[in-house]
Each structure stands twice: as structure tokens, then as C-alpha cells.
Design an enzyme around this catalytic site. Structure first.
Site, mmCIF file in Angstrom:
data_model
loop_
_atom_site.group_PDB
_atom_site.id
_atom_site.type_symbol
_atom_site.label_atom_id
_atom_site.label_comp_id
_atom_site.label_asym_id
_atom_site.label_seq_id
_atom_site.Cartn_x
_atom_site.Cartn_y
_atom_site.Cartn_z
ATOM 1 N N GLU A 122 -20.056 -21.430 7.887
ATOM 2 C CA GLU A 122 -20.881 -20.235 7.633
ATOM 3 C C GLU A 122 -21.912 -19.990 8.735
ATOM 4 O O GLU A 122 -23.104 -19.805 8.462
ATOM 5 C CB GLU A 122 -21.568 -20.352 6.264
ATOM 6 C CG GLU A 122 -20.588 -20.317 5.121
ATOM 7 C CD GLU A 122 -21.219 -20.125 3.735
ATOM 8 O OE1 GLU A 122 -22.444 -20.249 3.595
ATOM 9 O OE2 GLU A 122 -20.454 -19.851 2.790
ATOM 10 N N GLU A 176 -13.892 -21.448 0.744
ATOM 11 C CA GLU A 176 -14.876 -21.556 -0.347
ATOM 12 C C GLU A 176 -14.686 -20.343 -1.249
ATOM 13 O O GLU A 176 -14.829 -19.198 -0.794
ATOM 14 C CB GLU A 176 -16.318 -21.590 0.164
ATOM 15 C CG GLU A 176 -16.702 -22.907 0.804
ATOM 16 C CD GLU A 176 -18.183 -23.005 1.157
ATOM 17 O OE1 GLU A 176 -19.015 -22.398 0.433
ATOM 18 O OE2 GLU A 176 -18.488 -23.659 2.161
HETATM 19 O O1 AHR Z 1 -20.441 -24.416 -1.894
HETATM 20 C C1 AHR Z 1 -21.824 -24.263 -1.888
HETATM 21 C C2 AHR Z 1 -22.358 -23.663 -0.605
HETATM 22 O O2 AHR Z 1 -21.962 -22.328 -0.514
HETATM 23 C C3 AHR Z 1 -21.893 -24.258 0.693
HETATM 24 O O3 AHR Z 1 -22.665 -25.335 1.087
HETATM 25 C C4 AHR Z 1 -22.036 -23.138 1.665
HETATM 26 O O4 AHR Z 1 -21.082 -23.199 2.698
HETATM 27 C C5 AHR Z 1 -21.909 -21.895 0.823
HETATM 28 O O5 AHR Z 1 -22.916 -21.002 1.064
#
Ligand code: AHR
Length: 514
Positions: A173, A292
């Protein structure tokens, strides 16, 4: 009653089901690792300190790939802290989650755990506070067989065989201002390209994931992917996408339609990547790693963080969301979307695996249990085998506050030719209306019903808890039936269903009403 009709034919195939679609994510965040995977004092712990009850549930969940060690955590992480004798490892502050990191669990523990769980490791490198050299060092330590200082160090640390990690994320990210070492697209694109080039000098066959956007609502979405891929197009295999959804203001219709956003997100990332391919005159194809995704009550986390004591703790409870039936239906529908895009989404990780926004929950020294969201994931991972079919759907629409007019029903189908199974995953996104669902099976001689289950409840807030771990489970579908070349089922409002049919030679004899 509303009605929807699906048509599927064995000849119309989207892609093979890539098993990596059923990946998950372990981050050093909250209690995912400590008292989640790793709790040496737990009655079920093995010689490595891994909870046996959690390992059993991970295997049952059917997870295939696990991304590690973050997440926001990785952007401040020194991988060297987590290897070597445990008593010599430093204790550090983790600024991402305002936690104390003991480093009792690191790379070699993760790989040992992954082998026991039967999952493929997917590793992320820190491109936030660190860079190319540390990434290459980590690759050498992890994957080189021996005969160099770093690979011999791994051997000395008790891991004689190379870990052979095939897929690597180039940071996490990096478009997000919250990220340690956050960068502009150009800064990140250059760093990712140089890191990828160096990693490929060690191993040209690695699969590398460039960071895409942290959400489709990021102000840089689209432009970020274009710039990053301009730098990395020939060097990476995937671009990532991240998305989290939550029920807001009691708007069930919008929440149930969350997958519409995921759909558009994937289509737009693919279009951007292909546009870059055209501009660069490249025949390569960049796939999407949706590494994610989940339901996450992020608004609640933000409110809770404001109240969290300012002290620093090891493995504090963070985002231990109790998932409801409604959340589970949305998770099932997000899996439907991932399946339908199996031609371009070739890796995905539900975030996360244990305790922190997870399908598996534990109590320290106590039990582990399946959240409501465990069930659609486990059933999809187990039954979506073979190829994804190009299912065509005619469905009524409903108007949602967040996504406009959306089809009430969404569905995906997989065909396992070897196992003679056709499987449908179907969601009714209408919050209050049942839908009569019909599938034309004219291309499937003798198709018969094997099993049909549904996840639905009169109480959409019902959830599994420590004391009532099986409050929410999939139940036998009361109405699914095959007759006259059609599958018919009444889909309850806000529901996720799975229907397994026997097809192919002798199908009519294999079926047993489910
Ligand atoms: O999965 C939780 C968080 O969400 C992670 O650390 C991050 O990559 C995202 O913002």
C-alpha cells in the site's frame, strides 16, 4: 416473487480455477500471530509453539496461499530481527499498529507453520523504510540453497532447505499516506522496478507483485497503476488491489452490493494494465493479485483507536470483528466476483486469517472457533475446482444508495470435468425479497443434485461466539431441485447458496438429493 435465470454451457469457459484465489494473509497485527498462530503455552501447541486447533481450522478452511508479514507492519519491519536464536532477537516498537513486537515469530517460524498448514507462502518486502538491498538480502537468505553468507546463515538457523518462496510483494500500500515511507507513484514505480530487477538477477522466474491502489476510492486510483506499471511493466507479473467493505448507516442494500465495487475495481485495474501494455507495445499480460479483501469495520477501529490506552502492548486486541450472517453473505459474494474474474485475478488473499478481521477466532489458553465468514470461504475453496464457466444471468435490478442500480442476483459456476461436478455459487443481494432462481441445464445431460446449502437467517445480526460457536452454519437448501433440465431454487433474502450437481457420464445415477 422476483425471478432470475442463469444459463451455463460446458463449452463456455472463463479460465481454470487458480487455487491461489483462496489465499489468506497473516500480518503481525493485533493477535493474528501471537495467541493466534503462535502460543507455546496453549494446550494444543506443538513443539514449534503453533496452536494445533488453529492449524486444524486453517486446513479445514482450505486456504492455499498465505501472504506474510504485512500489511502496514512490513513497511517498518527489519526481517533480520525475526531470524536466529529467539533469545537474541530484539524487541521493537511497531509504529503501524502501535504495538510491541517481540520477534519470537519470524520468517523461519512462518515457513515451518506454512508447511504444517499445507499453504504456499507469499512474502512481502519492506519498501517503506528500507529498499533494494534488504529485499535482495532477504531473497538470498530465504531461497538460495547455500554457499553464501546469508544462505549459510539460514542453514545455521536450522533451515537447511531453501524456502523456495515463488511469489513476492514489492512493498505494501505505498499509495497510502498512512504507510511508513509512503511514496508518490513515480518514486514507488522507480524503486519497485529497481528492486524487481535486482531480485530477478538472483532468480528470473520469481512472480512479483507491484503495489496497486489501497482502494478504488483512493484519489490516485488509476493514475497510480498507470505510472507504477510504466516503470515496472516488464518486471512484474501482478499488480495488487485491496478492498474492504462494511455496513454503514444500516444500508443493507448497498452493503450486500459491495461486490459491484470489487467488480468495477478489477475491470478498471485490468483495463489500465492492458492500456499500458498497448502503449508499451508489450505482449505480456499483467494479472491482478487481490491480496487484501474482506469485510472490515474500519470505522469502529478508528473510533476504538482513539480510546485505546496510549501504552504499548504485545499483541493488543485490534479489529477482532464479530462477523454476522450478513457479513458472511457479503464475503460469499466477494468470492463469487473473484471467481468470475479468474482469467485475470490469479492470486487473492482474504485479510486476515486469525483474530484480526478473520474467519478464525481464538482465546489465549482457550478455544478456537469458526466465524460466520468461515463457511462461504471454506465451501468455495473446497468446491470451486476445475474451470470457471461463463455464466450468463438475467436478473431484476434494485437501486442502492452507494452503487446505483445493481442486479439482485450474482452467481458463478465451476466445472470439474474429472470429478464430474458442476457447482453454482449464488447470492441474493436483495435485503428483503426472496428470488426464484432457475438455471438452464440443457447443455448438461442428466445433471442431478448432489448437495445444496444456504447461508441465511431471519436474524441478520446473528454471529458465532466463543459460547455459541455454531450459531451460524450453512443449512440444507430447503427448495433446490433439478427437474426437466432445470435447476430451481428459492433464494431467501440476503443469502448465499452453493449447489453441487453431478454431470457427465452416469450423472443421473450419482445424484443424491442434498
Ligand atoms: O489488513 C489490515 C491492513 O489493511 C493492512 O495492514 C494494510 O495493508 C491495509 O490497510
Amino acid at each position: 416473487m422476483l425471478s432470475a435465470r442463469a444459463t451455463i454451457h460446458p463449452a463456455f469457459v472463463v479460465a481454470s480455477v487458480n487455487r491461489r484465489l483462496f489465499g489468506s494473509f497473516v500480518e503481525h497485527m493485533g493477535r493474528c500471530v501471537y495467541t493466534g498462530l503462535h502460543e507455546p503455552d496453549h494446550p494444543s501447541a506443538d513443539d514449534d509453539g503453533f496452536r494445533g486447533d488453529v492449524l486444524d481450522l486453517v486446513r479445514e478452511l482450505g486456504v492455499t496461499t498465505v501472504r506474510y508479514p504485512g500489511g502496514n507492519f512490513v513497511s517498518g519491519y527489519r526481517w533480520e530481527d525475526g531470524v536466529g536464536p529467539v533469545q537474541d532477537r530484539p524487541t521493537r516498537l511497531d509504529p503501524a499498529w502501535r504495538s510491541v513486537e517481540t520477534n519470537a515469530f519470524g520468517l523461519n517460524e512462518f515457513i515451518r507453520w506454512a508447511r504444517k498448514a499445507g499453504v504456499e507462502p507469499m512474502m512481502a518486502v519492506n519498501l517503506g523504510t528500507r529498499g533494494l538491498q534488504e529485499a535482495v538480502d532477504l531473497l538470498e537468505y530465504a531461497n538460495h540453497p547455500g554457499g553464501s553468507t546469508l544462505s549459510d546463515l539460514r542453514v545455521a538457523h536450522g533451515a537447511p532447505e531453501p524456502h523456495d518462496i515463488r511469489i513476492w510483494c514489492l512493498g505494501n500500500e505505498m499509495d497510502g499516506p498512512w504507510q511508513l515511507g509512503h511514496k508518490t507513484a513515480t518514486e514507488y514505480g522507480r524503486l519497485a522496478a529497481e528492486t524487481a530487477r535486482a531480485m530477478r538477477q538472483l532468480d528470473p522466474d520469481l512472480e512479483l507483485v507491484a503495489c496497486g491502489s489501497s482502494g478504488r476510492d483512493m484519489p490516485t486510483f488509476g493514475a497510480w497503476e498507470a505510472t507504477v506499471l510504466e516503470h515496472t511493466y516488464d518486471l512484474v507479473t501482478h499488480v495488487s488491489a485491496h478492498a474492504y467493505y462494511q455496513l454503514r448507516d444500516g444500508d443493507h442494500a448497498s452493503f450486500l452490493a459491495s461486490a459491484v465495487d470489487m467488480d468495477r475495481f478489477i475491470d478498471q485495474v485490468v483495463a489500465t494494465a492492458d492500456h499500458l501494455g498497448a502503449r508499451l507495445g508489450s505482449d505480456r499480460r499483467i494479472d491482478v493479485s487481490f491480496d487484501e479483501w474482506n469485510v472490515w469495520y474500519l470505522d469502529e477501529l478508528q473510533a476504538a483507536e482513539a480510546d485505546r490506552p496510549r501504552d504499548w502492548q504485545v499483541a493488543p486486541r485490534i479489529s477482532e470483528d464479530d462477523y454476522t450472517v450478513l457479513d458472511a453473505v457479503v464475503v460469499g459474494s466477494l468470492l463469487v466476483t473473484l471467481l468470475r474474474h479468474a482469467d485475470r485475478v490469479t492470486a487473492a488473499s482474504q485479510a486476515q486469517l486469525v483474530n484480526t478481521i478473520a474467519p478464525i477466532r481464538t482465546e489465549p489458553g482457550g478455544p478456537a472457533w469458526r466465524q460466520a465468514t468461515f463457511h462461504p470461504f471454506a465451501l468455495t475453496a473446497r468446491n470451486a475446482v476445475g474451470t470457471v464457466l461463463d455464466l450468463r444471468l438475467a436478473a431484476p435490478t434494485t437501486v442502492t444508495g452507494r452503487y446505483g442500480e445493481v442486479p439482485v442476483v450474482d452467481a458463478a459456476a465451476t466445472h470439474d470435468e474429472d470429478g464430474n461436478r458442476l457447482v453454482l455459487f449464488v447470492v441474493n443481494r436483495h435485503p428483503s425479497e426472496p428470488v426464484s432462481f432457475t438455471t438452464d441445464l440443457s447443455g448438461w445431460d442428466g445433471a442431478s443434485l448432489v448437495e445444496a446449502v444456504v447461508l441465511a437467517d431471519d436474524d441478520l445480526t446473528a454471529a458465532n461466539t466463543r459460547d455459541r460457536p455454531d450459531r451460524v452454519v450453512p443449512r440444507r437448501h430447503p427448495s433446490a431441485a433439478v427437474a426437466d433440465g432445470e435447476l430451481v431454487a428459492a433464494l431467501p433474502p440476503a443469502s448465499w447458496s452453493m449447489v453441487v450437481l453431478a454431470v457427465g457420464p452416469g450423472a443421473a445415477d450419482h445424484g443424491a438429493a442434498g
